[in-house]
Enzyme design. Structure first.
Site, PDB file in Angstrom:
ATOM      1  N   SER A   1       0.838  -1.192   0.000  1.00  0.00           N
ATOM      2  CA  SER A   1       0.000   0.000   0.000  1.00  0.00           C
ATOM      3  C   SER A   1       0.881   1.254   0.000  1.00  0.00           C
ATOM      4  CB  SER A   1      -0.959  -0.048   1.196  1.00  0.00           C
ATOM      5  OG  SER A   1      -2.016   0.850   1.043  1.00  0.00           O
TER       6      SER A   1
ATOM      7  N   ASP B   1      -9.524  -5.476  -4.737  1.00  0.00           N
ATOM      8  CA  ASP B   1      -9.088  -4.372  -3.879  1.00  0.00           C
ATOM      9  C   ASP B   1      -9.865  -3.110  -4.239  1.00  0.00           C
ATOM     10  OD1 ASP B   1      -7.699  -2.436  -2.444  1.00  0.00           O
ATOM     11  OD2 ASP B   1      -5.721  -3.143  -3.038  1.00  0.00           O
TER      12      ASP B   1
ATOM     13  N   HIS C   1      -7.354  -6.046  -0.675  1.00  0.00           N
ATOM     14  CA  HIS C   1      -6.214  -5.171  -0.393  1.00  0.00           C
ATOM     15  C   HIS C   1      -5.189  -5.825   0.523  1.00  0.00           C
ATOM     16  CE1 HIS C   1      -4.176  -1.328  -0.279  1.00  0.00           C
ATOM     17  NE2 HIS C   1      -4.202  -1.311   1.045  1.00  0.00           N
TER      18      HIS C   1
END
Length: 438
Positions: free
Chosen positions: A259, A371, A402
């Site tokens: 991320s 995601d 995610h």
């Protein structure tokens, strides 16, 4: 990228030798009372001079108070606790509101003035993590390490395979928010899964508690806080620590960023050209404000009876417009959605895809197709920027979210509250790719 972990309203510190006019607990409770009453002028009057400049009364009135109202009426107000941070007393008050549970954090200087104001995520529930089948504890050992020196050092863990000869190593770099070394999100421990899974496959792994978790109070007084202080600096220091370990091949040290950590990975590599390569997990190429807008609209769309013009959504849209204004050459005052002006100004100068294109090192870019936080549009951005590169590998997974956990249908936040693990195919793909880089 998790963007609502904490809402930073402002930060400042001022020191005084005066006796406190009121106790820190009483001042913090007064702050809470004025927030709940929507009294922006009264709250602003409690600030010290730096806070008054950083968080003007009109910003309180137009941005902060509507957000507090959107969270609803107080259902429970917990007992305050106080921590000393030099000349500052930091008071935490647990709050349970109709729509959200959180901790109010108020910094009070010795004169009794408010020197910092934050909304923090509520204390997390107990995590019922279970070791995944791909983790083989007999195949590795783990020991504590420290990253950095002096005032900003952070603790971490080094997971080392039971192997003959030197092995490759990776540094795990967190997503946004004050993450622990395991990158605990809901009932998941993403980095513990990766650490044990990769170590079981012959790869040493270094993970650490994020600076924003270990030094949260002191960072509140850093007005020039940027992505460098949040993520880049400690990742570079961690890579140096990993290279010094006797079991690790210093020429085969990689960054694995998830991320925000993946978003920052090209900048980390630019700061540390000795790295052997990068692994990007759910890393965005689009500007942060576009992700925030998209995430918010999506969450409203799937919420039962979601109000498309709710106060929270309206405030998010205004915040996104402020960030777009900054990207277009304008300025912002104070902070926006927990990010100080210096942080945002730094981000608008950074293009991760362009930075990655300039790097001369191999990359593995992985993406879950379910995601909703970082989407396939970002994955396409990486593909476009790095098209034609034979040293870059791309792979997406139809059923993963995610956190790279398996599911079906539209991904929803509730998935994170159910115990689970990183999918085994992700661990296998990362391990194979790293072992092949010799």
């Amino acid at each position: 990228m998790r963007v609502f972990v904490s809402l930073l309203l402002s930060s400042a510190a001022v020191f005084s030798v005066q006796a406190p006019a009121v106790s820190p607990e009483a001042r913090a409770r007064e702050v809470l009372d004025r927030l709940l009453a929507g009294d922006a002028a009264g709250l602003h009057a409690l600030f010290d001079d730096k806070m008054k400049k950083a968080l003007p009364a009109d910003v309180l009135e137009k941005q902060v108070m509507p957000q507090v109202r959107a969270w609803g009426e107080p259902k429970n107000i917990g007992e305050p606790r106080v921590e000393a941070a030099g000349e500052i007393s930091v008071v935490w008050i647990p709050l349970q509101l109709t729509a959200r549970s959180l901790n109010l954090q108020v910094s009070v200087n010795r004169a009794g003035a408010v020197a910092g104001l934050f909304f923090r995520a509520a204390d997390p529930p107990k995590v019922n993590w279970q070791r995944p089948p791909y983790s083989k504890p007999e195949a590795f050992t783990e020991r504590e390490v420290w990253i950095g020196e002096g005032e900003w050092k952070v603790p971490g863990a080094l997971t080392v395979p039971q192997a003959k000869g030197k092995v490759p190593g990776v540094v795990l770099v967190h997503g946004s928010g004050p993450q622990d070394r395991d990158e605990t999100v809901g009932q998941f421990k993403v980095f513990r899964d990766l650490a044990e899974g990769l170590a079981s496959r012959g790869v040493a792994v270094l993970r650490y508690d994020k600076r924003t978790k270990v030094h949260a109070v002191r960072l509140a007084a850093e007005p020039k806080f940027t992505l460098h202080e949040e993520t880049v600096e400690d990742a570079v220091l961690a890579a140096a620590v990993l290279r010094r370990q006797p079991e690790v091949d210093p020429k085969r040290v990689f960054i694995v960023g998830h991320s925000l950590g993946g978003f920052a990975a090209p900048r980390i590599a630019k700061a540390d050209p000795q790295l052997a390569g990068l692994v990007l997990l759910a890393a965005n190429t689009r500007p942060l404000e576009e992700l925030i807008a998209e995430q918010t609209e999506y969450l409203v769309s799937i919420a039962p009876g979601g109000a498309k013009d709710s106060p929270q959504l309206q405030e998010t849209r205004r915040a996104v417009e402020q960030m777009r204004k900054l990207r277009a050459g304008g300025t912002v005052e104070g902070s926006v959605m927990g990010m100080p002006a210096a942080y945002l100004t730094d981000l608008v100068k950074y293009d991760p895809a362009a930075e990655a294109k300039a790097l001369k090192m191999p990359m593995l870019i992985l993406q879950g197709e379910r995601d909703y936080q970082v989407t396939m549009e970002d994955f396409a951005g990486w593909k476009k920027a790095l098209a034609g590169r034979k040293d870059v590998t791309f792979k997406s997974y139809p059923d993963l979210n995610h956190l790279f956990a398996t599911g079906k249908g539209k991904s929803r936040p509730v998935e994170y509250t159910r115990p689970g693990n990183v999918a085994p195919e992700v661990v296998d793909d990362i391990a194979r790719w790293i072992q092949a880089r010799r």
